[in-house]
Write an enzyme that holds these catalytic residues in place. Structure first.
Site, PDB file in Angstrom:
ATOM      1  CG  PHE A   1      27.003   5.603  13.208  1.00  0.00           C
ATOM      2  CD1 PHE A   1      27.748   4.576  13.744  1.00  0.00           C
ATOM      3  CD2 PHE A   1      25.902   5.288  12.429  1.00  0.00           C
ATOM      4  CE1 PHE A   1      27.415   3.253  13.503  1.00  0.00           C
ATOM      5  CE2 PHE A   1      25.562   3.965  12.174  1.00  0.00           C
ATOM      6  CZ  PHE A   1      26.313   2.943  12.718  1.00  0.00           C
ATOM      7  CE  LYS A   2      25.861   0.762  16.818  1.00  0.00           C
ATOM      8  NZ  LYS A   2      27.304   0.973  16.561  1.00  0.00           N
ATOM      9  CG  ASP A   3      23.915   9.610  19.690  1.00  0.00           C
ATOM     10  OD1 ASP A   3      23.380   8.802  20.468  1.00  0.00           O
ATOM     11  OD2 ASP A   3      24.947  10.258  19.983  1.00  0.00           O
TER      12      ASP A   3
END
Ligand SMILES: *Cc1c(COP(=O)(O)O)cnc(C)c1O
Length: 483
Positions: free
Chosen positions: A125-127
């Protein structure tokens, strides 16, 4: 929109969104927050329901950022949130949604769903935030004719998300330290196979903490830091938090038909960055019933939400778990929530976080403040290796859906907080392939691998091995920047 520090220094100074974009902590060691949360009107909520992700992101960011021209900001969100970037999806037709909602079923009267946040280039999810940061940084640097050397340490998700967001960006280089031979073959290949000339992978002969100590040592050399324009992209960065607010709205719209409905979110948590964005969405007026904080064995946050006691852990008390991206000893974004919980009283926040540094924590149990946690919708729970395996197996058998270890922690805890008639949305924070070892242990089969990643481990790799020595890392940076 003006920003202030949770610890109160420089009250009266003006800090715009662009002022704090490239920075980290405020001067007094606090974290930046908007002077007041923007509210969403009923009309806006109705209008936003139909927007594509990129335009929803523009609307929400506009409320927090009034010093980037609207046309530029819209161009940045449209460049960031494309189906081509978030293409690693379960169903091809859902790529256009950027964060598709995957319905599982109804349990205890509550519709249960996964919000897929890990379809971007690094499958975590850091993208979602980092891809936007890459474009925002490039834009801001170009405007002022500046350059930036991003220095970081990673044990996996953050470093690769930063590299994929910054690759090929004008004016930006990335120097990412990782522990030599300590990451999984998949994660190593993800980072080291990048051949972009502005990405430097440094394999440090040591463990993750050695790499992190080097980053601290280099950052504490203020002359070096200024001369070589060293910056970071860690999870306290305000723009990262605000970018994450968007998918709470998107998930709400996908799970409901009208704005009279309420939903709950469960968030696999480590540094409290992701769920802090949920808190902000709720403060803006999104109809969120509960925000469920799910931790693994490193249960600093679960302990706080159960007892009112915040007790940071020592390195030796921090477990290495099978959901490693949640293996934290303290939650670096938590101060933002504490500020709101205490009615935005910077003097008390300063005292409490001094207590964290000097005494290892604080206790709000006796004060009336802790009772207010409920008003903010927060509840929590924790997971273990065994419950993680059980949840991965159960979801695979019952719903024919393979989930990663962090998402499993979320689902396990979500099930403890279901309410009839209120949809429960579990944030899917990574894809199973990133944590393949545990998938094999749970399911006795190989994790699903998105097509774009076939053969990843056999691509040529580009990295530099250095001893755990800050001076050697500085020398490497000097030799590889144009400055
Ligand atoms: C970083 C990360 C988390 C934790 O998110 P925070 O914002 O630190 O709470 C959870 N799951 C995965 C897969 C991550 O990479």
């Amino acid at each position: 929109m003006n920003y202030l520090s949770t610890r109160g220094a420089g009250a009266g100074e003006r800090h715009t969104f662009s002022d704090i974009l490239l920075g980290g902590l405020a001067k007094d060691g606090g974290l930046y927050l908007p002077a007041a949360y923007p509210r969403v009107t009923a009309d806006e909520l109705t209008r936003w329901r139909a927007l594509p992700y990129a335009d929803l992101a523009f609307e929400i960011l506009s409320k927090f950022c009034d010093d980037i021209p609207a046309d530029d900001l819209r161009a940045l969100t449209r460049k960031t949130y494309t189906a081509a970037t978030y293409c690693n999806v379960r169903d091809d037709e859902s790529a256009a949604q950027i964060t598709p909602l995957k319905t599982l079923g109804v349990e205890n009267g509550a519709p249960l769903a996964l919000l897929e946040l890990s379809n971007g280039p690094t499958l975590a999810f850091k993208d979602m935030a980092m891809q936007l940061i890459g474009n925002l940084f490039e834009y801001a640097l170009a405007k002022h004719g500046q350059t930036l050397n991003i220095l970081g340490a990673t044990s996996g998700d953050t470093g690769s998300a930063a590299e994929y967001a910054m690759r090929g960006k004008q004016g930006i280089s990335v120097f990412m330290l990782s522990p030599h031979k300590k990451m999984s073959a998949f994660q190593t290949a993800q980072m080291y196979s990048l051949q972009d000339p502005n990405i430097f992978n440094i394999a440090v002969e040591g463990v993750f903490d050695d790499a992190q100590d080097i980053v601290k040592a280099v950052s504490n050399d203020h002359a070096f830091k200024a001369r070589y324009k060293i910056g970071t992209v860690n999870s306290i960065n305000w723009a990262r938090v605000v970018a994450q607010v968007v998918y709470y709205f998107k998930g709400y719209f996908a799970a409901t038909k009208s704005n009279d409905e309420r939903v709950s979110f469960t968030v696999p948590s480590g540094n409290f960055g992701n769920v802090c964005a949920g808190h902000i969405a709720r403060m803006m007026g999104l109809p969120i019933e509960k925000l469920v904080v799910a931790t693994n064995e490193n249960d600093v946050l679960d302990e706080f939400f159960r007892t009112g006691i915040y007790r940071v852990r020592k390195a030796a008390e921090t477990y290495h778990t099978s959901s490693p991206s949640m293996d934290i000893s303290k939650a670096s974004n938590f101060e933002r929530f504490v500020f709101d919980l205490l009615g935005r009283d910077p003097a008390r926040v300063l005292q409490l976080f001094r207590d964290v540094e000097e005494k290892g924590g604080f206790d709000l149990a006796a004060s009336g403040d802790f009772a207010r946690v409920k008003e903010f919708g927060f509840v929590s729970g924790r997971s273990s290796h065994d419950s993680r395996l059980d949840t991965i197996r159960d979801v695979f058998e019952r719903y024919d859906t393979m989930i990663d270890t962090h998402t499993a922690d979320g689902l396990k805890v979500a099930r403890e907080h279901l309410q009839p008639g209120i949809p429960m949305i579990v944030l899917e924070t990574a894809q199973p392939i990133k944590f393949g070892e545990t998938i094999r242990e749970a399911l006795l089969r190989e994790p699903e691998r998105p097509a774009a990643f076939s053969g990843l481990e056999s691509l040529p790799q580009r990295f530099e091995v250095l001893p755990a020595d800050a001076q050697r890392v500085k020398d490497f940076i000097v030799a590889n920047t144009g400055a």
